[in-house]
Design an enzyme around this catalytic site. Sequence first.
Site, mmCIF file in Angstrom:
data_model
loop_
_atom_site.group_PDB
_atom_site.id
_atom_site.type_symbol
_atom_site.label_atom_id
_atom_site.label_comp_id
_atom_site.label_asym_id
_atom_site.label_seq_id
_atom_site.Cartn_x
_atom_site.Cartn_y
_atom_site.Cartn_z
ATOM 1 N N GLU A 1 0.820 -1.219 0.000
ATOM 2 C CA GLU A 1 0.000 0.000 0.000
ATOM 3 C C GLU A 1 0.849 1.263 0.000
ATOM 4 O O GLU A 1 0.621 2.185 -0.766
ATOM 5 C CB GLU A 1 -0.924 0.020 1.219
ATOM 6 C CG GLU A 1 -2.156 -0.841 1.088
ATOM 7 C CD GLU A 1 -3.094 -0.663 2.269
ATOM 8 O OE1 GLU A 1 -3.375 0.496 2.628
ATOM 9 O OE2 GLU A 1 -3.542 -1.671 2.830
ATOM 10 N N ASP B 1 -2.057 -4.045 3.597
ATOM 11 C CA ASP B 1 -2.124 -4.100 5.064
ATOM 12 C C ASP B 1 -3.032 -5.231 5.559
ATOM 13 O O ASP B 1 -4.017 -5.580 4.891
ATOM 14 C CB ASP B 1 -2.635 -2.764 5.615
ATOM 15 C CG ASP B 1 -1.576 -1.672 5.530
ATOM 16 O OD1 ASP B 1 -0.420 -1.997 5.220
ATOM 17 O OD2 ASP B 1 -1.916 -0.494 5.769
ATOM 18 N N TYR C 1 1.978 -3.758 13.712
ATOM 19 C CA TYR C 1 0.863 -3.049 13.064
ATOM 20 C C TYR C 1 0.079 -2.249 14.093
ATOM 21 O O TYR C 1 -0.273 -2.759 15.160
ATOM 22 C CB TYR C 1 -0.044 -4.052 12.369
ATOM 23 C CG TYR C 1 -1.020 -3.422 11.405
ATOM 24 C CD1 TYR C 1 -0.574 -2.595 10.377
ATOM 25 C CD2 TYR C 1 -2.381 -3.655 11.516
ATOM 26 C CE1 TYR C 1 -1.458 -2.017 9.477
ATOM 27 C CE2 TYR C 1 -3.275 -3.092 10.627
ATOM 28 C CZ TYR C 1 -2.809 -2.271 9.612
ATOM 29 O OH TYR C 1 -3.692 -1.695 8.732
#
Length: 711
Positions: A7, A83, A296
């Site tokens: 991304e 993601d 994350y």
Amino acid sequence: MKLIIVESPNKCDTISRYVGSEYKVMASKGHIRDLTTSGKGALGIDTANGFTPRYKVVEGKEFIVKQLQEAARKSEEVILATDPDREGEAISWHLASVLGLDIATTKRLQFHEITKPAILEALDHPGHIDMNLVNAQETRRMYDRIIGFKLSGLLKKKMGVPSAGRVQSVTLRMICDNDEEIAAFVPEEYWVIEVAIEVDGQLLELAIDKVGTQAAKPKTKEEAQAILDRIGTTLKLVSLKKKLRSVAPPMPFTTSTMQQEAFNRFRFSTEKTQRLAQQLYEGLEIYGEHVGLISYMRTDSTRISQSWYDKHARPFILEQLSDKYLGSPRLGKKLANAQDAHEAIRPTGTHRTPDKVDRYLTSDQSKLYRLIYTRAMASLMANAQVEQTTATFDSNGVTFKATGSKVVFDGFMKMTGEKKEEDLPLLEEGKSYVLHSKDAKQKFTEPPARYTEARVVKLMEEKGIGRPSTYASTLKNLMDHDYIGSEKGVLSPTYDGLRTTRVLKKYFPEVVSEKYTASMEHTLDEIEEGKMTKNQAMEDFYEPFMEKFEEVSTKMYKDPPEETGEICPVCGQPLVYRKGKYGTFIACIDMNCGYIKGKEKPELLDRDCPLCGKPLVKRVYKKTGDTFIGCSGFPQCRYTESSPDKPKTAKTWTKNDIVKHCPNCEGYLIIKQGRRKRFLGCTNFPRCHYHEWIDEKNPPLTYGEKNAKNK
């Protein structure tokens, strides 16, 4: 050559170094497709045929898509590595669609930190696109599009406010309810008894506990004075109790708790915290290596994996401290609608301590990384042991208490540095102590505090409104639409915010209901888990919503404009606030009157414009309030001159100054003086920048000079 698509462009270089030269890494830069604004109601959804969405490439992303298509054609394999969440899964699906990839066979990588072991592990064990996740995201997008478009259009038409939304509106309602609670608050009087005794030359303040068997809560001056009169000159220590208490470490951060703590510690906005966390996750140059520093950062889980504990945390704690400081991974209380799809936010490696990486980070990055590192490590350490002492004093049946604490074993506090001790002085049970002072002070109950960004995020998490990825963007959206204001992170609703909430509570109470929004989030979770289909969810939602919308559309009257308290100087009717393209303005309530404050009709002069022959008028500059004379034929004719009742402040031009027509617009070219030489410039500057340099050996003649020469 194999192509990996991520991304963010910031990940490309890092991942390229990890995977080697046989892979090319490119970025989609977020979403590449979104719903169109075509079809019934401009929804981009075929509601009559199975709620089929219609997609188009996001404006401005055409070139990126073209680049990805060309790279895909030249590659022997395309691997999707967006993601690891619903949005990322949907982006992978959209990429597969525009690149013509087979969903069943295209590899999908998932990694929760950007480190070499994590990337190579994902590459060795690829998965495929999870269509349940895609369907959940697609349903959420259709929910948001239908609610947003329908309500926003209705509110704009009836009230002149910009928008409404599924998560946005219920969050706004919480902030408005807090404001109404503050406005409705009535303070109540109460009194505080302050007593201090002397212990070995030191003062010890005591808190009043009871008067006889009743709790001491005096509400009037007389009640407080009666208690003061009862207190003698000495207080006897009737009880001294010690208790060892085990204090558990805090849980590691979720997105919400990270945003709350960053605000409480550093006053970081939710948006700023997420931006910094994104930078730490995507990676920075540390010791000559570009590496991600944290896992994350969009998560609602407090879970830390056993493998990370075994490989990183446990060896570090044993090496740097000792086995008595070692704890173990714990599971915190799971909140409603929490997905637990990812680990809690933690450092990617314990060897990259805050002190070691500090010089590679900005000040704000360093603050947040230290916060994340110490919280995650502390959560895996042993409990602290604190000895608490409670002393109870008595004087004529009035009892007082004093409490103290002493850390016996610091445990996790060794990491967080939160070792706070307030131990009591040495006291003897049964001994009487001399009263040093006593007093009663009048107080009043305080209204509820205004919500901070941190408080709103906490409420959103507790009530299941939105998701970790939407907390910051929801608050930003409310601020951008001028529904709320933020003063150092303290939120308050604007006039439009209060109006919008009031109307939505009246006509669409379910839309601003926490249960309704949380229920929709639960439905999305069920789609993700394969327990419900996308079509079933849309059918359950769409028909009831549209029935209510059609009903309200006929009942909801246009919001009357708010009066300013002033009277129109033209017709004598009230002046009101109105909203226009460039903001709020004041005008007559009678649209036929046409009066607008600050836009009074210009004064007509008794002479004509020398350029076009139309009457000249006196006008006012909006910014300065200065008057000037201009042509009534504006904007077709832009002739101006200084007002005779004000000294000349700027150079003006007349018909005699004109050299020729501007070839670029409807203006004229006149001679202007530049920094070094003269040039022909347009009278419509700065709207028109056309100019020509003057040849001083053969200068042009102005209209006035030509007339004089002809005569």
